[in-house]
Design a protein around this motif. Structure first.
Motif, short mmCIF file in Angstrom:
data_model
loop_
_atom_site.label_atom_id
_atom_site.label_comp_id
_atom_site.label_asym_id
_atom_site.label_seq_id
_atom_site.Cartn_x
_atom_site.Cartn_y
_atom_site.Cartn_z
N GLU A 217 53.85 -7.39 13.87
CA GLU A 217 52.48 -7.51 13.81
C GLU A 217 51.60 -6.68 13.99
O GLU A 217 50.83 -6.32 13.21
CB GLU A 217 52.26 -8.69 14.87
CG GLU A 217 50.76 -9.08 14.76
CD GLU A 217 50.53 -10.38 15.95
OE1 GLU A 217 49.54 -10.93 15.88
OE2 GLU A 217 51.40 -10.68 16.71
N TYR A 218 51.98 -5.72 14.82
CA TYR A 218 51.21 -4.47 15.13
C TYR A 218 51.17 -3.51 13.99
O TYR A 218 50.30 -2.86 13.62
CB TYR A 218 51.88 -3.50 16.47
CG TYR A 218 52.00 -4.20 17.68
CD1 TYR A 218 50.97 -5.21 17.90
CD2 TYR A 218 52.85 -3.85 18.67
CE1 TYR A 218 50.92 -5.93 19.24
CE2 TYR A 218 52.75 -4.65 19.98
CZ TYR A 218 51.82 -5.61 20.09
OH TYR A 218 51.71 -6.13 21.36
N ILE A 219 52.40 -3.35 13.23
CA ILE A 219 52.49 -2.54 11.84
C ILE A 219 51.63 -3.22 11.10
O ILE A 219 50.75 -2.50 10.27
CB ILE A 219 53.96 -2.45 11.49
CG1 ILE A 219 54.87 -1.75 12.28
CG2 ILE A 219 54.11 -2.13 9.97
CD1 ILE A 219 56.44 -2.02 12.21
N GLY A 255 57.14 7.00 6.32
CA GLY A 255 57.13 5.90 7.20
C GLY A 255 57.53 4.69 6.81
O GLY A 255 58.46 3.97 7.14
N ILE A 256 57.60 4.46 5.07
CA ILE A 256 58.21 3.36 4.41
C ILE A 256 59.74 3.38 4.64
O ILE A 256 60.57 2.56 5.22
CB ILE A 256 57.63 3.34 3.18
CG1 ILE A 256 56.27 2.97 2.86
CG2 ILE A 256 58.80 2.37 2.08
CD1 ILE A 256 55.83 3.27 1.47
N LYS A 257 60.17 4.70 4.53
CA LYS A 257 61.67 5.00 4.54
C LYS A 257 62.21 4.74 6.10
O LYS A 257 63.15 3.84 6.56
CB LYS A 257 61.88 6.31 4.40
CG LYS A 257 61.93 6.68 2.79
CD LYS A 257 62.63 7.87 2.36
CE LYS A 257 61.92 9.15 2.99
NZ LYS A 257 62.37 10.30 2.55
N ALA A 316 50.71 4.99 15.10
CA ALA A 316 50.81 3.64 15.92
C ALA A 316 51.85 2.92 15.20
O ALA A 316 52.69 2.50 15.87
CB ALA A 316 49.66 3.10 15.91
N ILE A 317 51.94 2.99 13.94
CA ILE A 317 53.08 2.31 13.02
C ILE A 317 54.17 3.09 13.56
O ILE A 317 55.36 2.10 13.69
CB ILE A 317 52.79 2.31 11.49
CG1 ILE A 317 51.48 1.81 11.24
CG2 ILE A 317 53.89 2.14 10.56
CD1 ILE A 317 51.23 1.80 9.86
N VAL A 318 54.50 4.50 13.40
CA VAL A 318 55.69 5.06 13.81
C VAL A 318 56.13 4.57 15.19
O VAL A 318 57.34 4.43 15.33
CB VAL A 318 55.46 6.81 13.63
CG1 VAL A 318 56.78 7.26 14.29
CG2 VAL A 318 55.39 7.04 12.16
N ALA A 319 55.37 4.46 16.12
CA ALA A 319 55.63 4.13 17.17
C ALA A 319 56.22 2.77 17.57
O ALA A 319 57.27 2.55 18.03
CB ALA A 319 54.39 4.18 18.37
N ARG A 323 60.19 1.33 18.18
CA ARG A 323 60.48 0.37 19.28
C ARG A 323 61.55 -0.64 18.57
O ARG A 323 62.23 -1.26 19.21
CB ARG A 323 59.31 -0.46 19.69
CG ARG A 323 58.65 0.30 20.96
CD ARG A 323 57.45 -0.59 21.48
NE ARG A 323 56.18 -0.54 20.56
CZ ARG A 323 55.25 0.19 20.59
NH1 ARG A 323 55.14 1.49 21.34
NH2 ARG A 323 54.28 0.27 19.82
N ILE A 324 61.58 -0.96 17.36
CA ILE A 324 62.31 -2.00 16.59
C ILE A 324 63.74 -1.41 16.45
O ILE A 324 64.74 -1.81 16.71
CB ILE A 324 61.85 -2.25 15.05
CG1 ILE A 324 60.62 -3.01 15.29
CG2 ILE A 324 62.90 -2.98 14.23
CD1 ILE A 324 59.89 -3.01 13.77
N ALA A 325 63.83 0.08 16.21
CA ALA A 325 64.96 0.89 16.30
C ALA A 325 65.66 0.65 17.65
O ALA A 325 66.74 0.70 17.88
CB ALA A 325 64.85 2.29 15.82
N GLU A 326 64.79 0.85 18.60
CA GLU A 326 65.39 0.80 20.05
C GLU A 326 65.94 -0.43 20.36
O GLU A 326 66.86 -0.70 21.03
CB GLU A 326 64.03 1.48 20.81
CG GLU A 326 63.89 2.81 20.93
CD GLU A 326 62.67 3.26 21.60
OE1 GLU A 326 62.03 2.07 21.96
OE2 GLU A 326 62.41 4.26 21.62
#
Length: 337
Positions: A217-219, A255-257, A316-319, A323-326
């Motif tokens: 949702e943040y993305i 960012g997309i990749k 902010a998107i990268v952050a 968090r999804i990767a973590e």
């Protein structure tokens, strides 16, 4: 916590009696069946076999004609996300036209029906069976929408496509709808342990799912902010210098990749992929440094301001993707792989 002794029944069977208060609360009687489920920590969950997910929860919200739309929205969302099936909104006098319109819009967004409406009250009811909502499929749908928004963002920026930017902004509502639905599902599952087996979701998956839903949702929110900034550039008749435009496109493409890899790592519980992409984040710092160097040479304050805003949203998107990767790494550890 109440403790009870095990009683031997026959040669090898051990039994324990159920608390009478719990039996009365669940309206159980002799010969009724209860379900047993062993939890990940070795504890045993006991719950009635009757479907508790669809149990009716009803609340009445009292409002005034002077109440602001934000306050009404927050109250309705709060009860919806906490599993209330029926939400009655009652005005001290008469519901204004704006309030009625707001309630109908919220009902549509939350997949609820208006089952009763008068001049002073409206009743919203959810008819969805949460046990029929597949978590992973719904998460993937939410991701697919935001991924397509991200792809279109590059095209909109490259071609200064106003209609495409508007379309990106409009898709945010669909992401919000999925977000509210999944947050309701996950919060309900965490609040009522007896729903875990019916919904086929573990508590650990609920926690990981909450992280992913919120960050998707943040993305989406940040993608919309960028699209709106691109619209501003288009409407003012401005254009990014070629070198700066190429750097922004490169930032978007990376960012997309990054997003695609992080989500795939979460779905497949691939901690190795997660660690690999998290370690590759230095590429964003490198591109960001080149963008800042380029901005020093720019004369147009509108371009400078727009670039800074877009860059901030991308960070902010990268952050959020990180968090999804973590979460994928945490999911891997909890699965004991």
């Amino acid at each position: 916590m109440e403790k009870r002794k095990l009683i031997r029944l026959g040669r090898s069977t051990l039994v324990v009696s159920l608390p009478s208060e719990w039996v009365r609360l669940n309206e159980l009687k002799h010969s009724d069946t209860v379900a047993l489920e062993v939890q990940g920590d070795g504890s045993l969950l006991v719950f009635p076999t009757e479907n508790r997910v669809s149990g009716e929860k009803e609340i009445t919200i009292y409002i005034d004609q002077l109440d602001k739309e934000g306050k009404i929205t927050r109250e309705i969302l709060s009860y919806y996300l906490n599993g209330y099936n029926t939400i009655k909104v009652v005005s001290s006098r008469v519901l204004t036209v704006r309030q009625q319109k707001l309630i109908r819009q919220l009902a549509q967004k939350l997949y609820m029906n208006i089952i009763n409406a008068t001049s002073s009250e409206m009743v919203m009811q959810s008819l969805l069976d949460l046990s029929k909502i597949p978590l992973e499929t719904s998460l993937t749908r939410m991701y697919t929408i935001t991924y397509s928004m991200f792809l279109d963002l590059v095209k909109s920026l490259e071609n200064y496509d106003r209609e495409l930017a508007i379309a990106i902004v409009s898709l945010d509502d669909e992401v919000d709808n999925f977000s509210y639905l999944l947050l309701r599902l996950l919060r309900t599952t965490l609040a009522y342990s007896s729903t875990l087996g019916q919904l086929k979701i573990s508590k650990n998956n609920c926690l990981d799912g909450l992280i992913v839903v919120q960050n998707i949702e943040y993305i989406a929110d940040n993608i919309v902010n960028i699209a709106q900034r691109i619209l501003g550039i288009i409407d003012e008749g401005r254009r990014f210098p070629k070198e700066l435009l190429e750097l922004l496109k490169k930032l978007f493409e990376e960012g997309i990749k990054f997003y695609e890899s992080a989500f795939n790592a979460f779905i497949t519980t691939d901690s190795q992929l997660s660690n690999s992409i998290l370690e590759s984040r230095t590429v964003f710092s490198e591109i960001n440094s080149r963008i800042l160097e380029n901005l020093i040479r720019q004369q147009d304050p509108v371009i400078v301001c727009a670039t800074c805003t877009i860059n901030s949203n991308l960070q902010a998107i990268v952050a959020s993707i990180s968090r999804i990767a973590e979460a994928a790494i945490n999911k891997h550890a909890l699965a004991g792989k």
